[in-house]
Enzyme design. Sequence first.
Site, PDB file in Angstrom:
ATOM      1  N   MET A 161       0.742  -1.411   0.059  1.00  9.97           N
ATOM      2  CA  MET A 161      -0.321   0.099  -0.091  1.00  9.97           C
ATOM      3  C   MET A 161       0.924   1.408   0.003  1.00  9.97           C
ATOM      4  O   MET A 161       2.186   1.168   0.335  1.00  9.97           O
ATOM      5  CB  MET A 161      -0.981   0.001   1.181  1.00  9.97           C
ATOM      6  CG  MET A 161      -0.665   0.013   2.425  1.00  9.97           C
ATOM      7  SD  MET A 161      -1.623   0.277   4.021  1.00  9.97           S
ATOM      8  CE  MET A 161      -1.190  -0.666   5.235  1.00  9.97           C
ATOM      9  N   ARG A 294      -3.894  -2.736  11.121  1.00  7.84           N
ATOM     10  CA  ARG A 294      -3.765  -1.626  12.465  1.00  7.84           C
ATOM     11  C   ARG A 294      -4.303  -3.186  13.518  1.00  7.84           C
ATOM     12  O   ARG A 294      -3.280  -3.647  14.408  1.00  7.84           O
ATOM     13  CB  ARG A 294      -5.182  -1.181  12.881  1.00  7.84           C
ATOM     14  CG  ARG A 294      -4.496   0.223  12.063  1.00  7.84           C
ATOM     15  CD  ARG A 294      -5.271   1.362  12.457  1.00  7.84           C
ATOM     16  NE  ARG A 294      -4.942   2.762  11.476  1.00  7.84           N
ATOM     17  CZ  ARG A 294      -5.360   3.813  11.355  1.00  7.84           C
ATOM     18  NH1 ARG A 294      -6.537   3.946  11.682  1.00  7.84           N
ATOM     19  NH2 ARG A 294      -5.574   4.733  10.887  1.00  7.84           N
ATOM     20  N   TYR A 429       4.009   3.052  12.867  1.00  8.68           N
ATOM     21  CA  TYR A 429       3.180   2.798  11.279  1.00  8.68           C
ATOM     22  C   TYR A 429       1.653   2.434  11.069  1.00  8.68           C
ATOM     23  O   TYR A 429       1.209   2.518  12.229  1.00  8.68           O
ATOM     24  CB  TYR A 429       3.825   1.926  10.613  1.00  8.68           C
ATOM     25  CG  TYR A 429       4.713   0.711  10.841  1.00  8.68           C
ATOM     26  CD1 TYR A 429       4.507  -0.028  11.209  1.00  8.68           C
ATOM     27  CD2 TYR A 429       5.985   0.462   9.839  1.00  8.68           C
ATOM     28  CE1 TYR A 429       4.028  -1.100  11.932  1.00  8.68           C
ATOM     29  CE2 TYR A 429       5.557  -1.551  10.254  1.00  8.68           C
ATOM     30  CZ  TYR A 429       5.601  -1.793  10.870  1.00  8.68           C
ATOM     31  OH  TYR A 429       5.544  -3.412  11.129  1.00  8.68           O
ATOM     32  N   GLU A 430       0.819   2.566  10.606  1.00  5.03           N
ATOM     33  CA  GLU A 430      -0.655   2.250  10.469  1.00  5.03           C
ATOM     34  C   GLU A 430      -1.267   3.236  11.351  1.00  5.03           C
ATOM     35  O   GLU A 430      -1.729   3.360  11.626  1.00  5.03           O
ATOM     36  CB  GLU A 430      -0.544   0.500  10.732  1.00  5.03           C
ATOM     37  CG  GLU A 430       0.138  -0.334  10.006  1.00  5.03           C
ATOM     38  CD  GLU A 430       0.034   0.303   8.339  1.00  5.03           C
ATOM     39  OE1 GLU A 430      -0.791   0.987   8.087  1.00  5.03           O
ATOM     40  OE2 GLU A 430       1.146   0.002   7.315  1.00  5.03           O
ATOM     41  N   GLY A 431      -0.426   3.776  11.823  1.00  4.94           N
ATOM     42  CA  GLY A 431      -1.141   5.485  12.319  1.00  4.94           C
ATOM     43  C   GLY A 431       0.063   5.479  13.740  1.00  4.94           C
ATOM     44  O   GLY A 431      -0.243   4.175  14.495  1.00  4.94           O
TER      45      GLY A 431
END
Length: 572
Positions: A161, A294, A429-431
């Site tokens: 992604m 997540r 990462y991933e927020g």
Amino acid sequence: MPYRAPVEDFRFIFDEIVGLSEVVATERFAEATSDVTHAVLGEAGKMCEEVIAPVNRAGDLHPARLENGVVRSSPGFAEAYEAIREGGWVGLAADPEFGGMGLPFSVGTAVNDMMASACMALQLNPLLSQGQIEALEHHASDELKALYLPKLNAGIWSGTMNLTEPQAGSDVGALRSKAEPNGDGTYAVSGQKIFITWGDSDLHENTVHLVLARLPDGVAGTKGISLFLVPKKLPDADGNPGVANSLRVVSLEHKMGIHGSPTAVMEFDGAKGWLVGEEHGGMKAMFTMMNNARVGVAAQGVAMAEAAYQHALAYAMDRKQGKTPVAGGHGGIIEHADVRRMLATMKAEIFAARAITLACAVAIDMQNATGSADWTARAAFLTPISKAYGTDVGNEVAYQGVQIHGGMGFIEETGAAQFARDARITPIYEGTNGIQAMDLVARKLMDGGEAAFRLLEEVETHAEASRGTFPELAEAVWGAAESLRETTEWLISCENLNDRFAGCVPYLRAFARVLGAHYHLKAAMAEGGAGARTNLAAFYIKRLLPEHAALLAHVQEGAEGLYAITDADLAA
């Protein structure tokens, strides 16, 4: 120390703690019986121990590298990945219509946990493919599904992604990548993306990128973003990798950890792509992938904690130093009170974080199987908690693992430091975990706290039912849940959202503390009132749960005191 897959812990948590039986009772997952699940976990554990774990150190010492435009993987990664691919582990939870096994997402999460403990740098490869698979299942056209999903599920092709850009960071709406219609239903995608995990490799026939970009009529911000599927090699008429697309790996990042995972700067120069989902609906489609990721990252955090704990435990059992207080003991430093405290904390935190993550995964399965609004809300509420707490635990336990090794932990040859370096990315990462906490107190409380209160009601009801067996532990859990309820009510009453944000991180941690205590109490009850799990539950509830009071006090201070400390004060 060789990695030992905690298969029995997963079986116990599924059978006794998070209610996998509810998932199996649905029509969608009726074939995922206890026998099937136990067998899958056993086979996955064996592969992780015997095939994947042995390449972990090589990945750290010999990072992925870019040679003449070709990404070369770390030694042993190709053979280990082939075992993952041949076993069908990439498509474990994917739709059987396109070659997946159709098993519950929660079972896949447990398998990913073990893979990440064995070698997180390699496990990131199938994890990204799994997220892309889910996004395509939900949003791609039938033609794209038919062409790409069987290859992705089989692990022959891999998925990535592409969100982040140099100037945008977490502000995805500031991206500059663009997509121009080609007039034939395809698009020319141009732009640069950074931090692209496994952006390319020599492990697959093809790499498939999901790329966020803006169409010519796309408005500013996130509402004008669309999602495009852009393959490294364009499939020919037979669906096989054909000519190269107009994209390339500019460079690979030199990272603190996960060296075996190639993190790429990607350049798209009019690359041919296909729209996934609706025009300007890219964020909706991408969040399908991100939410999957997540929970996957939460499992990575727990996995790093598990690996670091096992490493530290073996060292503490073997290392002799000083006079220990245990009469007739073997003299290992595990007999020193402070080392015992650290090990017990590590083990207790791992169980709590793993149970929360799997409870979230079970809620996602129930949402997918039933379409229930309550399960959807539960999954949404638990996702930021599991991601942030799981990854915080990963870092804290890895840090303690180094500490237990003493000076030897600071020496790379012992291997303890690798877990700390590898784990450090997971809260980012991933927020970032701060973003997770802000999401929890803002978007996830927009229902007036209904999802939160339903969880707290479960905690209090179980605590009440446990009073006869564990009166002291049950009272502590019930009281903590009640305090958390009151603080949740206070947050909801805040008119200024920044007052919520000021205490969002301690609030999330306090919620995780209470949920962790709840699952530990359930474990003690399931064990029958005495044993190793009961002892660990008592440790967590008596020594770690009380932290919730300080955390909640922090929450209710609001934002004013933070801004009373001026920029000048901070720079003084």
